[in-house]
Design a protein around this motif. Structure first.
Motif, PDB file in Angstrom:
ATOM      1  N   LEU A 182       0.899  -1.140   0.018  1.00  0.00           N
ATOM      2  CA  LEU A 182       0.018   0.060  -0.115  1.00  0.00           C
ATOM      3  C   LEU A 182       0.929   1.367  -0.180  1.00  0.00           C
ATOM      4  O   LEU A 182       2.129   1.309   0.547  1.00  0.00           O
ATOM      5  N   LYS A 214      -2.201   4.396   2.067  1.00  0.00           N
ATOM      6  CA  LYS A 214      -2.892   3.212   2.301  1.00  0.00           C
ATOM      7  C   LYS A 214      -3.649   2.583   1.050  1.00  0.00           C
ATOM      8  O   LYS A 214      -4.684   2.182   1.313  1.00  0.00           O
ATOM      9  N   ILE A 240       0.249  -5.432   9.835  1.00  0.00           N
ATOM     10  CA  ILE A 240       0.698  -4.258   8.746  1.00  0.00           C
ATOM     11  C   ILE A 240       1.942  -3.668   9.149  1.00  0.00           C
ATOM     12  O   ILE A 240       1.885  -3.408  10.480  1.00  0.00           O
ATOM     13  N   GLU A 271       4.868  -0.662   8.635  1.00  0.00           N
ATOM     14  CA  GLU A 271       5.460   0.495   7.947  1.00  0.00           C
ATOM     15  C   GLU A 271       6.277   0.491   7.293  1.00  0.00           C
ATOM     16  O   GLU A 271       7.600  -0.178   7.666  1.00  0.00           O
ATOM     17  N   TYR A 278       2.972   1.167   3.165  1.00  0.00           N
ATOM     18  CA  TYR A 278       2.647   0.133   4.280  1.00  0.00           C
ATOM     19  C   TYR A 278       2.605  -1.194   3.434  1.00  0.00           C
ATOM     20  O   TYR A 278       2.541  -1.404   2.240  1.00  0.00           O
ATOM     21  N   GLU A 307       1.294  -5.286   4.009  1.00  0.00           N
ATOM     22  CA  GLU A 307       0.482  -6.017   4.738  1.00  0.00           C
ATOM     23  C   GLU A 307       0.987  -7.551   4.516  1.00  0.00           C
ATOM     24  O   GLU A 307       1.171  -7.955   3.333  1.00  0.00           O
TER      25      GLU A 307
END
Ligand code: ADP
Length: 446
Positions: free
Chosen positions: A75, A79, A110, A112, A122, A124
């Motif tokens: 992301l 996001k 998630i 950073e 981001y 995940e």
């Protein structure tokens, strides 16, 4: 034993299994965390290089993710999805096997992606199980479990064998003990156990049973002797009385004073025997009432030996009385009973001495004790008789056949000394000497 060892082995196997599994899971979780950190770092490097995200950024990692059964979604800093893997596709892969109780529930974290302290995107990372295991991980776990099961089986077999061997070591002598006790209870004293066991307690029990057998055998012998002795002792004076009285009635013997005196002696002998048995009974029942006072042993023994003047003269015996005249040898005790002790021992010394023999009486101190030794150079006591002379009605063969006695003198001595916390020991050599040693507690008189 088998049950205990099986329970112990199974319990330890369960604990080992739990410990191995926990450590292994922890190790796998650490690996997973390291993997996640590595992937995040990888994407940071990509952003550093390209300075923005595009649809292909880091896509090459997808293959590894599929192979290892985790799912990656990239992301941007708002996001907004750049690209992502479909978790549904993972379900078909067989590269990794999910385990744990949450099996099948998809979860993700998630992370950073930062560059120069600014969040640039981001990542995940998700998977269907908290811990992912590969086939080789599963194999590793299975081989550990297999080893545990094999060692459990081996340990159980070994413990069964050891239990059987050890229980045999106990059961064999115990069976022998039970056979022997049955035989002893039936009066068969010929039995004995002479095996040696490596178990100290069993050896002790074996010795105790042998001692018990000897004691029972001796008690039985004494009982049989007692019956024959008493009936003999009673029959002899009764026969003499009966024959003499019958002869007097028939007029064969005249009723003279001398004959009546002779018969009276037999009656006295008869009643003496009964008195002796009565005295023994009194001591055995512990009905004895002791009157304690301070006794000066040297004075007491001196006066007793004077009372034996006639008997000593008859056999031409000499008494050698030795003690330190500057000292007083005092004890606390019942004067009459202690007198009885010395009368019994000195009269035995006289009785069992040959004519022109010697009797030595010594009194001396040793630490807090007063010791009295009474030694004679008479007929002595056979080694096999020595342990039994303090037994009720025990009489050495010689004394049984030739020298009169009842076999209770020393039993009474032992009982009286026991009531005075005193001890008696005996040492003897046949046809050489006999020495009785009496050990009293000393009393200090100011
Ligand atoms: P007894 O009436 O037979 O003397 P005791 O109980 O006084 O009974 O003694 C038991 C046995 O111990 C005696 O029969 C004798 O065999 C032995 N004995 C005791 N004192 C002596 C001794 N001084 N010398 C040899 N044998 C002794």
């Amino acid at each position: 034993m088998i049950l205990c060892s099986v329970i112990a082995i199974i319990l330890s196997a369960v604990f080992v299994n739990m410990a191995v599994r926990n450590t292994f899971n922890k190790y796998m979780l650490d690996n997973q965390n390291q993997r996640n950190a590595r992937i995040v770092e990888y994407f940071q490097e990509i952003y550093k290089r390209d300075r923005n995200w595009n649809i292909d950024s880091g896509r090459e990692i997808m293959h590894e993710a599929y192979m290892s059964s985790y799912c990656i979604t990239l992301l941007d800093s708002n996001k907004k999805l750049i690209w992502g893997m479909n978790p549904e596709n993972l379900k078909d892969t067989k590269h990794s096997i999910m385990m744990n109780k949450d099996n099948g529930v998809y979860s993700s974290n998630i992370f950073e992606i930062k560059l120069e302290n600014k969040i640039v995107g981001y990542l995940e990372i998700g998977q269907y199980s908290p811990i992912l295991l590969s086939q080789s991980d599963i194999n590793f776990q299975m081989s550990i479990n297999k080893s545990i099961i094999i060692s459990v089986i081996l340990a159980i077999i070994v413990s069964i064998i050891i239990s059987i061997i050890i229980s045999k070591q106990f059961s064999k002598p115990i069976k022998a003990f039970s056979d022997i006790s049955v035989k002893l209870s039936k009066g068969d004293y010929s039995v004995s156990i002479n095996d040696k066991s490596s178990i100290i307690e069993i050896n002790k029990l074996m010795n105790s049973i042998n001692v018990l057998r000897d004691k029972l055998q001796m008690q039985d012998k004494i009982r049989k002797r007692l019956v024959s002795d008493i009936s003999h002792e009673i029959r002899t004076p009764l026969n003499i009385l009966q024959n003499n009285i019958e002869a007097m009635i028939d007029g064969i013997f005249p009723v003279s004073e001398e004959r009546l005196n002779y018969l009276n002696d037999e009656v006295i002998r008869f009643s003496k025997l009964l008195n002796n048995l009565n005295t023994l009974n009194e001591f055995e029942d512990e009905k004895i009432d002791l009157k304690f006072s301070i006794i000066n042993l040297s004075k007491l023994i001196n006066s007793i030996s004077k009372e034996f003047y006639i008997d000593l003269n008859k056999k031409n015996l000499k008494i050698h009385f030795q003690f330190n005249r500057l000292k007083s040898f005092c004890i606390v005790g019942d004067r009459d009973k202690i007198k009885q002790v010395f009368i019994n021992i000195i009269s035995n010394a006289i009785k069992f001495s040959k004519s022109h023999g010697n009797i030595w009486i010594n009194i001396y101190e040793k630490r807090e004790k007063i010791l009295v030794t009474i030694k004679d150079d008479g007929i002595g006591i056979k080694e096999e008789d020595l342990p039994y002379i303090f037994e009720r009605l025990y009489r050495g063969d010689k004394s049984r056949n030739e020298i009169k006695g009842s076999g209770i003198g020393l039993t009474i001595v032992k009982r009286i000394l026991l009531l005075h916390s005193a001890e008696i020991t005996v040492e003897s050599t046949v046809n050489k000497e006999t020495e009785f040693k009496l050990i009293f507690n000393k009393v200090n008189i100011q």
